[in-house]
Design a protein around this motif. Structure first.
Motif, short mmCIF file in Angstrom:
data_model
loop_
_atom_site.label_atom_id
_atom_site.label_comp_id
_atom_site.label_asym_id
_atom_site.label_seq_id
_atom_site.Cartn_x
_atom_site.Cartn_y
_atom_site.Cartn_z
N TYR A 260 0.86 -1.19 0.00
CA TYR A 260 0.00 0.00 0.00
C TYR A 260 0.90 1.24 0.00
CZ TYR A 260 -2.97 3.70 1.96
OH TYR A 260 -3.63 4.88 2.19
N VAL A 261 0.51 2.24 -0.77
CA VAL A 261 1.31 3.47 -0.88
C VAL A 261 0.72 4.54 0.05
CG1 VAL A 261 2.14 5.27 -2.42
CG2 VAL A 261 1.94 2.92 -3.25
N ILE A 262 1.50 4.95 1.05
CA ILE A 262 1.06 5.94 2.03
C ILE A 262 1.17 7.34 1.43
CG2 ILE A 262 1.46 6.93 4.31
CD1 ILE A 262 2.81 4.32 5.11
N PRO A 263 0.08 8.10 1.38
CA PRO A 263 0.17 9.50 0.93
C PRO A 263 0.70 10.40 2.05
CG PRO A 263 -2.09 8.98 1.48
CD PRO A 263 -1.30 7.71 1.67
N ILE A 264 1.57 11.33 1.67
CA ILE A 264 2.16 12.29 2.61
C ILE A 264 1.91 13.67 2.04
CG2 ILE A 264 4.29 13.05 3.75
CD1 ILE A 264 5.31 10.09 3.03
N ILE A 265 1.17 14.50 2.76
CA ILE A 265 0.71 15.76 2.18
C ILE A 265 0.92 16.93 3.14
CG2 ILE A 265 -1.69 15.57 3.01
CD1 ILE A 265 -2.55 16.60 0.19
N GLN A 266 1.27 18.07 2.59
CA GLN A 266 1.32 19.34 3.31
C GLN A 266 0.92 20.43 2.34
OE1 GLN A 266 4.35 22.34 5.82
NE2 GLN A 266 5.20 20.55 4.82
N MET A 292 -4.16 11.80 -3.63
CA MET A 292 -4.15 13.11 -2.98
C MET A 292 -4.03 14.20 -4.02
SD MET A 292 -0.33 12.93 -1.32
CE MET A 292 0.92 11.97 -2.19
N ARG A 293 -4.46 15.39 -3.64
CA ARG A 293 -4.33 16.56 -4.50
C ARG A 293 -4.48 17.81 -3.65
NH1 ARG A 293 -9.33 17.96 -8.37
NH2 ARG A 293 -8.11 19.89 -8.38
N HIS A 294 -4.12 18.95 -4.26
CA HIS A 294 -4.30 20.24 -3.62
C HIS A 294 -5.32 21.06 -4.39
CE1 HIS A 294 -0.43 19.29 -1.65
NE2 HIS A 294 -0.84 20.12 -0.72
N TYR A 295 -5.97 21.98 -3.68
CA TYR A 295 -6.91 22.90 -4.27
C TYR A 295 -6.50 24.34 -3.95
CZ TYR A 295 -10.22 19.01 -4.88
OH TYR A 295 -10.83 17.83 -5.25
N ASP A 296 -6.86 25.25 -4.84
CA ASP A 296 -6.66 26.67 -4.64
C ASP A 296 -7.97 27.29 -4.16
OD1 ASP A 296 -6.21 29.38 -4.70
OD2 ASP A 296 -5.60 29.47 -6.81
N PRO A 297 -8.07 27.70 -2.90
CA PRO A 297 -9.34 28.24 -2.38
C PRO A 297 -9.81 29.50 -3.10
CG PRO A 297 -7.89 27.61 -0.57
CD PRO A 297 -7.07 27.55 -1.82
#
Length: 465
Positions: A260-266, A292-297
């Motif tokens: 399993y691939v652990i996501p690491i996010i900041q 995982m992904r990022h969003y621009d508020p």
């Protein structure tokens, strides 16, 4: 006619019976096939949107859109949320607390800047007294101790249920981050090594609490930490790591022993981005993968409920907009550091003034300078200390610690090693362990003056509007 009706009814019953016999039962015992996580970190008091910089109103708008499409999210605030803006500082984070309550956050991990006002200012949000503000979520600090004892108002972990699945969230602060906090504000506190603590808590969440997911939220970004966590045995498997502190846009992965691939996010600081992790389960009910992904508020409309919270502080926001000066040129961080030491030297009539480079957090562009701008440049409540230093130690301080400090203008090549010099210095530097020895033999005078207020006074005198 009746015959045809009877035949139609018979066919309908046959279809229904066939469906009952051959249709598979609901997968995962009625549990959701996916769990969604929403994470913010290092908001630093960015309550409302201004120009191109998003506030929590836009973050809330984004979250509302995501939950409209995907259902309720697990929501984590990974430290350094309150401190850093005029409106948040003067209310010790209460406006942001109210916004997080409106957004339905599930957990708040203590960061180093939660200590800046004294941790008692944050503890009151978990004291059960609604009059001073109360968090609708727990504060997590599994590895934070005071004089060897656990804090009685924080938790090691919390468990939430989303889509029928139990999600365990462990909260820790980075090992050794005491050094990033003013020594007088962190006196008596210890940040223990989070790795064995996380290992034990993860095992408990899996074996005793029967959690479907175990998430670690660490207010730090450390490759050593996440490699150690990824290497845990099956009994202590961690399914995701949420990071903070370093203000970096991070999307990394680490392979666990079961492949399993652990996501690491900041995410970036001040709401420039926010993070999402999606966990997907197979028909057997086991976790299969995570993305995982990022969003621009800034791409989303402001949420009305959080906008209403902001409106409650309209008068204070307006006070922060008060213009105090005008600059015809851009003021970089280094220039502001130099100006700050000049302001201190002039006010107290000392030989030299000193602040730390890390105490200057923003630059100021050409044009009007508002009260709120100064708070963003100097967000810490650093007080001025007056003391003495002998020539030899002043010379050593300058040459050994120079890259980390701003000094007022001074002819250091003329220092008399046997003379005594008068110094104005911020408390963060004076009390820090690696600076204290330079000032031995002299009795300090702690003033009531905040560095930030000294600078506002200086601007009003020296920078015309």
């Amino acid at each position: 006619m009746r015959k045809h009706s009877f035949i139609a009814l018979l066919l309908s019953l046959l279809v229904l019976l066939t469906a009952c016999v051959f249709t598979k039962p609901p997968t995962n015992n009625g549990k959701a096939d996916a769990v969604y996580l929403f994470a913010i970190n290092d908001t630093h008091g960015a309550l409302y949107t201004e120009g191109d910089y998003p506030g929590l109103d836009r973050v809330a708008g984004l979250l509302a859109e995501l939950e409209k499409n995907n259902g309720e999210y697990v929501k984590i605030a990974d430290g350094d949320i309150f401190q850093g803006s005029y409106i948040s500082n003067i209310h010790y984070g209460l406006p942001l607390l109210s916004a997080l309550n409106e957004m339905g956050f599930d957990a708040f991990v203590l960061g180093n800047h939660e200590f800046d006002w004294g941790l008692d200012k944050i503890a009151r949000y978990a004291d059960g007294d609604e009059k001073n503000g109360e968090a609708d979520f727990p504060f997590l600090a599994a590895n934070v101790f005071y004089n060897g004892e656990k804090l009685d108002w924080t938790r090691d972990y919390t468990i939430v249920e989303k889509g029928g699945r139990k999600v365990g969230i462990i909260g820790v602060i980075g090992y050794g981050l005491e050094s990033s906090i003013s020594a007088d504000k962190v006196a008596g506190y210890q940040f223990y090594d989070p790795i064995p603590i996380v290992r034990n808590l993860a095992a408990k969440l899996r074996s005793e609490e029967k959690c479907d997911l175990v998430i670690v939220a660490c207010h730090d970004y450390s490759q050593y930490f996440y490699l150690q966590v990824a290497a845990f045995s099956e009994a202590s498997f961690v399914d995701a790591i949420v990071c903070g502190h370093t203000h970096q846009y991070i999307e990394e992965e680490e392979l666990r022993e079961d492949d399993y691939v652990i996501p690491i996010i900041q995410s970036d600081d001040k709401n420039e981005s926010v993070g999402e992790i999606v966990f997907r389960f197979g028909a057997d009910g086991k976790l299969q993968s995570a993305s995982m992904r990022h969003y621009d508020p800034m791409l989303y409309k402001a949420d009305e409920a959080v906008a209403a919270v902001i409106a409650e502080y309209e008068d204070d926001i307006e006070a922060g907009e008060r213009v105090i000066a005008y600059t015809v040129e851009n003021l970089s961080r280094s220039r502001l550091g130099e100006e700050m030491t000049r302001a201190m030297k002039e006010k107290y009539g000392v030989d030299v003034a000193i602040i730390n480079t890390g105490g200057v957090r923003e630059s100021i562009g050409r044009g009007l300078i508002r009260v709120k701008d100064v708070y963003e440049v100097f967000p810490f409540d650093n007080r001025i200390i007056l003391t003495g230093i002998n020539g030899r130690q002043l010379n050593n301080l300058y040459h050994e610690q120079g890259p980390h400090l701003y000094f007022s203008s001074f002819a250091f090549y003329t220092i008399d090693e046997y003379a005594t010099y008068q110094v104005a210095i911020v408390d963060y530097v004076y009390y820090q362990s690696y600076y204290t020895d330079y000032f031995t033999g002299f009795t300090p005078e702690l003033t009531d003056d905040l560095m930030r207020d000294v600078f506002i006074e200086y601007l009003e005198i020296n920078y015309e509007q």
